[in-house]
Motif scaffolding. Sequence first.
Motif, mmCIF file in Angstrom:
data_model
loop_
_atom_site.group_PDB
_atom_site.id
_atom_site.type_symbol
_atom_site.label_atom_id
_atom_site.label_comp_id
_atom_site.label_asym_id
_atom_site.label_seq_id
_atom_site.Cartn_x
_atom_site.Cartn_y
_atom_site.Cartn_z
ATOM 1 N N ALA A 160 0.861 -1.197 -0.041
ATOM 2 C CA ALA A 160 0.266 -0.057 0.041
ATOM 3 C C ALA A 160 0.803 1.097 0.137
ATOM 4 C CB ALA A 160 -1.005 -0.027 1.052
ATOM 5 N N ALA A 161 1.964 1.257 0.605
ATOM 6 C CA ALA A 161 2.847 2.608 0.705
ATOM 7 C C ALA A 161 3.423 2.769 -0.623
ATOM 8 C CB ALA A 161 3.831 2.085 1.982
ATOM 9 N N ASN A 162 4.139 1.513 -0.956
ATOM 10 C CA ASN A 162 4.824 1.813 -2.424
ATOM 11 C C ASN A 162 3.794 2.128 -3.533
ATOM 12 O OD1 ASN A 162 7.317 0.864 -1.194
ATOM 13 N ND2 ASN A 162 6.917 -1.220 -1.990
ATOM 14 N N LEU A 163 2.552 1.709 -3.372
ATOM 15 C CA LEU A 163 1.678 2.139 -4.550
ATOM 16 C C LEU A 163 1.199 3.752 -4.481
ATOM 17 C CD1 LEU A 163 -0.943 -0.926 -4.728
ATOM 18 C CD2 LEU A 163 0.825 -0.317 -6.339
ATOM 19 N N VAL A 164 0.974 4.036 -3.136
ATOM 20 C CA VAL A 164 0.938 5.746 -2.788
ATOM 21 C C VAL A 164 2.109 6.473 -3.274
ATOM 22 C CG1 VAL A 164 0.499 7.586 -1.091
ATOM 23 C CG2 VAL A 164 -0.844 5.322 -1.049
ATOM 24 N N LEU A 165 3.378 5.708 -2.898
ATOM 25 C CA LEU A 165 4.568 6.431 -3.373
ATOM 26 C C LEU A 165 4.726 6.568 -5.077
ATOM 27 C CD1 LEU A 165 6.983 5.373 -0.472
ATOM 28 C CD2 LEU A 165 5.779 7.470 -0.436
ATOM 29 N N GLN A 166 4.155 5.739 -5.762
ATOM 30 C CA GLN A 166 4.511 5.873 -7.129
ATOM 31 C C GLN A 166 3.947 7.264 -7.906
ATOM 32 O OE1 GLN A 166 2.548 2.288 -8.860
ATOM 33 N NE2 GLN A 166 4.193 0.934 -8.024
ATOM 34 N N ASN A 167 2.847 7.746 -7.243
ATOM 35 C CA ASN A 167 1.960 8.839 -7.781
ATOM 36 C C ASN A 167 1.652 9.838 -6.602
ATOM 37 O OD1 ASN A 167 1.015 10.603 -9.442
ATOM 38 N ND2 ASN A 167 -0.746 9.671 -10.108
ATOM 39 N N PRO A 168 2.811 10.214 -5.834
ATOM 40 C CA PRO A 168 2.339 11.172 -4.628
ATOM 41 C C PRO A 168 1.571 12.473 -5.016
ATOM 42 C CG PRO A 168 4.645 11.349 -5.243
ATOM 43 C CD PRO A 168 4.157 10.284 -5.877
ATOM 44 N N ALA A 169 1.544 13.126 -6.097
ATOM 45 C CA ALA A 169 0.854 14.301 -6.589
ATOM 46 C C ALA A 169 -0.418 14.071 -6.372
ATOM 47 C CB ALA A 169 1.482 14.799 -7.736
ATOM 48 N N SER A 170 -1.005 12.917 -7.065
ATOM 49 C CA SER A 170 -2.519 12.759 -7.069
ATOM 50 C C SER A 170 -3.036 12.473 -5.787
ATOM 51 C CB SER A 170 -2.775 11.743 -7.959
ATOM 52 O OG SER A 170 -2.113 10.341 -7.520
ATOM 53 N N ILE A 171 -2.144 12.209 -4.753
ATOM 54 C CA ILE A 171 -2.900 11.967 -3.358
ATOM 55 C C ILE A 171 -3.109 12.780 -2.424
ATOM 56 C CG2 ILE A 171 -2.275 10.214 -1.416
ATOM 57 C CD1 ILE A 171 -2.661 8.617 -3.800
ATOM 58 N N GLY A 172 -2.068 14.061 -2.680
ATOM 59 C CA GLY A 172 -2.106 14.998 -1.728
ATOM 60 C C GLY A 172 -1.517 14.670 -0.108
ATOM 61 N N SER A 173 -1.443 15.941 0.431
ATOM 62 C CA SER A 173 -0.607 15.866 1.901
ATOM 63 C C SER A 173 -0.992 14.951 2.519
ATOM 64 C CB SER A 173 -0.187 17.241 2.232
ATOM 65 O OG SER A 173 -1.229 17.851 2.471
ATOM 66 N N VAL A 174 -2.377 15.105 2.830
ATOM 67 C CA VAL A 174 -2.842 14.313 4.032
ATOM 68 C C VAL A 174 -2.614 12.565 3.693
ATOM 69 C CG1 VAL A 174 -4.901 13.392 5.000
ATOM 70 C CG2 VAL A 174 -4.621 15.788 4.469
ATOM 71 N N GLY A 175 -2.627 12.259 2.302
ATOM 72 C CA GLY A 175 -2.484 10.872 1.958
ATOM 73 C C GLY A 175 -0.659 10.351 2.213
ATOM 74 N N ILE A 176 -0.235 11.282 1.844
ATOM 75 C CA ILE A 176 1.505 11.073 1.995
ATOM 76 C C ILE A 176 1.784 11.150 3.616
ATOM 77 C CG2 ILE A 176 3.770 11.930 1.910
ATOM 78 C CD1 ILE A 176 2.503 10.757 -0.940
ATOM 79 N N ASN A 177 1.174 12.074 4.394
ATOM 80 C CA ASN A 177 1.535 11.731 5.915
ATOM 81 C C ASN A 177 0.877 10.845 6.468
ATOM 82 O OD1 ASN A 177 3.217 14.225 5.516
ATOM 83 N ND2 ASN A 177 1.430 15.846 5.738
ATOM 84 N N SER A 178 -0.211 10.327 5.978
ATOM 85 C CA SER A 178 -0.924 9.362 6.636
ATOM 86 C C SER A 178 -0.041 7.999 6.384
ATOM 87 C CB SER A 178 -2.181 9.089 6.000
ATOM 88 O OG SER A 178 -2.911 10.236 6.378
ATOM 89 N N ILE A 179 0.566 7.626 5.289
ATOM 90 C CA ILE A 179 1.389 6.720 4.963
ATOM 91 C C ILE A 179 2.569 6.876 5.812
ATOM 92 C CG2 ILE A 179 3.081 6.014 3.296
ATOM 93 C CD1 ILE A 179 0.624 4.909 2.617
ATOM 94 N N VAL A 180 3.141 8.070 5.978
ATOM 95 C CA VAL A 180 4.525 8.510 7.055
ATOM 96 C C VAL A 180 3.962 7.643 8.460
ATOM 97 C CG1 VAL A 180 5.753 10.117 8.262
ATOM 98 C CG2 VAL A 180 5.401 10.066 5.707
#
Length: 688
Positions: A160-180
Amino acid sequence: MPADRLLTSVLRAYQGAPDPEQNNRILSSTTSLLTTLSNPLNVTLLTSHLLTAPAIWNQIYGLRTPLRIISIYNTAALTVHKHHIEGRNTKPYDAYQPRIGGGINCDDWTVAVFKGLDDRSPRWQHALVIAGVLLGMEGQERRGLSRAMRSKCENALVTAANLVLQNPASIGSVGINSIVLALNHAFPLLADGVRGLLNYDSLVMHLATAMTSIEGYENAHFVGAIDHDVQQVYGKKFEWSAKSRSFLEIQRLASKPLVSSMGPLSKLIAHSIEHLSMTNRIVEVLDHLLAFTNELLAGWGRNKLSELDLSEETRFLTPDTLRVTYPVLWQVLKTAMFATTAVLRAIVARTLITPFLSSDDLAPTIASKSLLTLRDIHFISSRMGSNSFSAYTFVNLTSIDILTRFPLQSRDFLRAIYPEKAGQIPIRPLQRNHDLFYLNTSEHFTLIMSPATAESLIFTPASPYLNPVANINLLEIFEAAHSAMLAVLAAPQSGPLTTKILPFYVESLFNSFPSNLSPRQFRFAFKALMQITTPPNPLSASEPQLAETLMELLYHRALNAPTTLLPPSVTIKSETDAQTQPPQPLSEQAVLLLTLLDALSNLPLHMLEEWLPLAADLLNAVSNRGMRGYCRGRFWEVMESGEMDVERSAVCVAWWGTRSGRERVLFGDESQRGPFMSGGLGVRESRL
């Protein structure tokens, strides 16, 4: 309320408008349902609807909601595991023996939850749920899942983390920080093989950004904002109210999910740096850290609190400020310092073992930026002692070692941090703090400096702090200045400069004891001078009289020194002094005698023969029996403990055994008294 009716009510509430109070009740009910539903399909349904609920996700402020999701599934998994353990130890349920929980075993419950992670919800939400389940089932050495199921959970989180990191621009800061956030909590539970599957090249900058940006330390803006709320209240007292906006902001910042778990986050960043395949990312992380610490230092410089020296805080701050607001600020700053240092440690360690980073093009740049980062946070680290934790020491000394391989870059670095008011003591404590860092750092570069460079880069900024009448609150900088000067004097190529500045330094050294130098510091400094002025140092050949002159100065100072006990305020000026206090309190005269004894092992043979009896005479001049006994023990230790080489030891043995050394040291003047047999005295020759 029966579980089915509660489930219906919760699913209906999910579709409502966002309401913080209502959401708390909804999420509490969700936790209860996850542990009591007996049908796995309902668990799947509940999870799927929770992750798409408009009432929960249409208004998200920071990471509070993502953390709540982790907490919900952590609590639910804990409860399911507990019920499963308790259920195995009880009879089968019936009308008289109610079932404990929902009756679903741990693996089946986990599968039911994971089936709710469907395509209707984003991957970063899936990571939150998986992290919560892992923490609840496997945290704190629990073994709630089978080995196969745990492996599936771990792999699912990383995927799940790697899939999010493939296209972080489309996820937004909340999604990226949630992965963190999810990785920060669950990473210790991941197996090494699973950790290796993470895309560290894409992850590391998001981790560093999360540490310093809005969900972390907010780019250090909170430090400068304090200045407006620090008010002068009465007399010369200043108050920073616990009701002020800046303090409330710091409390809010300290309670943020990532800031409150900054220790694990910094370790995760360090681990990512250690496993990067794109090593140029390390330079990006270092630049990001340096920019953050620059803002931190700039904000502190704009703050009224930076105008106070550590020794002045109790005098100028109100009791409420000292008790309530001030400790909270420094606790937040310390966590930022520790996190920064932990990341720097990984960067410097990776530089040592990576050919690309240790190249002549990059190595001095990385070392310089690491030291600049340490300088920025030195106003924090100096409050607790920069050498008190190993990560700081490693980064500092290793960066210096790397940089000293490049003399030109070393000179440029020292000029970049050169004191603004070199040659005088600044008024502002922050500038003096910079001077302290500069002196502690520059002393390590003396071996690659020419005499002219050493004079301008070290002697000039250090000289005002050698003044024996300097402020007593500057003792730490005073010691750093002495250390830097000794480093200059000891450099082999500094012979002409040493001859020029040694008289000034010796005068300052003797005038500074005992007011500004502790006995330990004075003994160390004088012994260093003796090492500089005696063979095999080249200076002893060009200026052979220096060592004898220093010994004469010390001897005559000791003969006329006070014999009263030195108070603790004089003998203890640092933590090291406190740890190395002798069992016997000493006078200034006794300390000077010990200093002379320390120097005996450096004297040439002809000087040693002259100074052994003089040292014994000085020993007998100490009137206090306890002090004299302690100094006598040190005299014997110098001669027999191995401090002397073979030739000097032979001189000591001859003096002790055949030239009345034993009698002088053990019995003093009594050894010269009679009665003696007439004709029984004569010149005794050496038997060696």
